[in-house]
Design a protein around this motif. Structure first.
Motif, mmCIF file in Angstrom:
data_model
loop_
_atom_site.group_PDB
_atom_site.id
_atom_site.type_symbol
_atom_site.label_atom_id
_atom_site.label_comp_id
_atom_site.label_asym_id
_atom_site.label_seq_id
_atom_site.Cartn_x
_atom_site.Cartn_y
_atom_site.Cartn_z
ATOM 1 N N ALA A 20 34.990 45.504 46.671
ATOM 2 C CA ALA A 20 36.112 45.314 45.750
ATOM 3 C C ALA A 20 35.705 44.208 44.802
ATOM 4 C CB ALA A 20 37.379 44.930 46.509
ATOM 5 N N THR A 21 35.715 44.475 43.495
ATOM 6 C CA THR A 21 35.243 43.493 42.517
ATOM 7 C C THR A 21 36.397 42.763 41.850
ATOM 8 O OG1 THR A 21 35.277 44.984 40.606
ATOM 9 C CG2 THR A 21 33.318 45.058 42.016
ATOM 10 N N ARG A 22 36.104 41.568 41.314
ATOM 11 C CA ARG A 22 37.114 40.803 40.578
ATOM 12 C C ARG A 22 37.452 41.460 39.241
ATOM 13 N NH1 ARG A 22 38.060 36.031 43.100
ATOM 14 N NH2 ARG A 22 36.481 35.367 44.600
ATOM 15 N N ALA A 23 36.598 42.375 38.792
ATOM 16 C CA ALA A 23 36.895 43.143 37.582
ATOM 17 C C ALA A 23 37.971 44.194 37.840
ATOM 18 C CB ALA A 23 35.633 43.803 37.054
ATOM 19 N N GLY A 24 38.305 44.436 39.113
ATOM 20 C CA GLY A 24 39.417 45.312 39.437
ATOM 21 C C GLY A 24 39.067 46.712 39.883
ATOM 22 N N PHE A 25 37.769 47.022 40.058
ATOM 23 C CA PHE A 25 37.392 48.355 40.521
ATOM 24 C C PHE A 25 36.685 48.250 41.871
ATOM 25 C CE2 PHE A 25 33.746 46.833 38.077
ATOM 26 C CZ PHE A 25 32.666 47.173 38.873
ATOM 27 N N CYS A 48 29.525 55.781 43.791
ATOM 28 C CA CYS A 48 30.581 56.017 42.799
ATOM 29 C C CYS A 48 31.380 54.743 42.588
ATOM 30 C CB CYS A 48 31.511 57.132 43.271
ATOM 31 S SG CYS A 48 32.496 56.671 44.735
ATOM 32 N N THR A 49 32.157 54.722 41.515
ATOM 33 C CA THR A 49 33.154 53.675 41.293
ATOM 34 C C THR A 49 34.532 54.308 41.334
ATOM 35 O OG1 THR A 49 33.029 53.928 38.888
ATOM 36 C CG2 THR A 49 31.581 52.275 39.902
ATOM 37 N N ILE A 50 35.521 53.533 41.763
ATOM 38 C CA ILE A 50 36.899 54.007 41.865
ATOM 39 C C ILE A 50 37.800 52.993 41.181
ATOM 40 C CG2 ILE A 50 38.796 54.609 43.418
ATOM 41 C CD1 ILE A 50 36.694 55.325 45.536
ATOM 42 N N GLU A 51 38.645 53.469 40.265
ATOM 43 C CA GLU A 51 39.601 52.605 39.580
ATOM 44 C C GLU A 51 41.016 53.049 39.923
ATOM 45 O OE1 GLU A 51 38.293 51.221 35.502
ATOM 46 O OE2 GLU A 51 37.131 53.083 35.683
ATOM 47 N N THR A 52 41.928 52.081 40.009
ATOM 48 C CA THR A 52 43.311 52.351 40.387
ATOM 49 C C THR A 52 44.251 51.822 39.301
ATOM 50 O OG1 THR A 52 43.419 50.273 41.628
ATOM 51 C CG2 THR A 52 42.756 52.253 42.843
ATOM 52 N N GLU A 53 45.556 52.108 39.442
ATOM 53 C CA GLU A 53 46.534 51.707 38.433
ATOM 54 C C GLU A 53 46.618 50.189 38.298
ATOM 55 O OE1 GLU A 53 50.100 53.601 39.628
ATOM 56 O OE2 GLU A 53 49.336 55.634 39.315
ATOM 57 N N THR A 54 46.566 49.471 39.414
ATOM 58 C CA THR A 54 46.485 48.009 39.391
ATOM 59 C C THR A 54 45.176 47.602 40.057
ATOM 60 O OG1 THR A 54 47.757 47.889 41.457
ATOM 61 C CG2 THR A 54 48.976 47.661 39.395
ATOM 62 N N SER A 55 44.828 46.334 39.973
ATOM 63 C CA SER A 55 43.509 45.876 40.384
ATOM 64 C C SER A 55 43.232 46.121 41.865
ATOM 65 C CB SER A 55 43.367 44.383 40.103
ATOM 66 O OG SER A 55 43.407 44.136 38.725
ATOM 67 N N VAL A 56 42.010 46.533 42.146
ATOM 68 C CA VAL A 56 41.550 46.655 43.529
ATOM 69 C C VAL A 56 41.367 45.250 44.097
ATOM 70 C CG1 VAL A 56 39.663 47.407 45.025
ATOM 71 C CG2 VAL A 56 40.436 48.879 43.147
ATOM 72 N N GLN A 57 41.925 45.017 45.282
ATOM 73 C CA GLN A 57 41.849 43.700 45.915
ATOM 74 C C GLN A 57 41.010 43.693 47.186
ATOM 75 O OE1 GLN A 57 43.229 40.916 44.634
ATOM 76 N NE2 GLN A 57 44.147 41.994 42.902
ATOM 77 N N SER A 58 40.934 44.816 47.885
ATOM 78 C CA SER A 58 40.232 44.847 49.169
ATOM 79 C C SER A 58 39.779 46.269 49.478
ATOM 80 C CB SER A 58 41.136 44.324 50.295
ATOM 81 O OG SER A 58 42.376 45.025 50.307
ATOM 82 N N VAL A 59 38.781 46.383 50.341
ATOM 83 C CA VAL A 59 38.256 47.679 50.757
ATOM 84 C C VAL A 59 37.972 47.650 52.253
ATOM 85 C CG1 VAL A 59 37.233 48.390 48.553
ATOM 86 C CG2 VAL A 59 35.915 46.958 50.125
#
Length: 202
Positions: free
Chosen positions: A97-102, A114-125
């Motif tokens: 989980a990156t600070r850039a939000g993906f 792959c990369t995964i983007e969500t409606e709000t920032s990714v915080q944890s995986v």
């Protein structure tokens, strides 16, 4: 203390910053997240304690991040918030989980990911123990009066092709998650809540 084969890489990493994320990656190896100086990429490095070697993992970014750096010579915030790794057979799957939000998910030692983007920032995986599901926690850690962030757990296939399930939770963001072997449940969020990651296995 690593061997001579890693001396040049270690010299390169000398000015990097440990992000506080490291996980076991099987067979005496440790996956470490580092914030690199003077680069638009961050880095995940695999340290092998047996042969005292260090290798850099492939870095995955969405196209818009690469384009910002190529055109503007600047980009989103650097850094890695969360890191997860799981063995499956003789291979290891990793996710960040990156600070850039993906989020990014890939097979260690390869450029398949792959990369995964969500409606709000990714915080944890958190990768499932069977390495067939990826839990992603979203939201915002810092809110202003206009923010409408809602903590949510999303369950994805590791290839990023399908979101299997999603569940909203109390709070502003999901800061950590842990799969529990009992009934494939997931502990997550500001408050501990049980989220069924998938139907019981046959």
């Amino acid at each position: 203390n690593l061997g001579k084969d890693s001396a040049s890489l270690l010299s390169y990493l000398w000015d990097s910053t440990l992000e506080g994320c490291m996980v076991a990656a099987g067979n005496g190896r440790v996956l470490v997240a580092l914030k690199l100086e003077d680069e638009y990429e961050d880095g995940c490095f695999l340290f092998d304690l047996a042969d005292r070697s260090c290798t850099r993992e492939h870095w995955f970014q969405p196209a818009w991040v690469r384009q910002q750096w190529a055109v503007l010579q600047m980009g989103p915030e650097k850094g890695i918030r969360g890191l997860s790794a799981m063995n499956y057979g003789d291979r290891v799957l990793a996710a960040i989980a990156t600070r850039a939000g993906f989020a990014a998910c890939w097979e260690l030692g390869s450029d398949r990911g792959c990369t995964i983007e969500t409606e709000t920032s990714v915080q944890s995986v958190a990768l499932h123990p069977h390495a067939d599901l990826l839990a992603i926690g979203t939201g915002r850690r810092v809110l202003d009066l206009k923010s409408q962030a809602i903590a949510e757990v999303q369950i994805w296939s590791p290839d990023g092709e399908e979101m299997v399930e999603r569940r909203r939770l109390p709070g502003a963001c999901v800061i950590n998650m842990l799969w529990v072997h009992h009934d494939d449940e997931l502990v997550s969020g500001y408050r501990l809540r049980m989220v069924n990651g998938r139907p019981p296995r046959p």
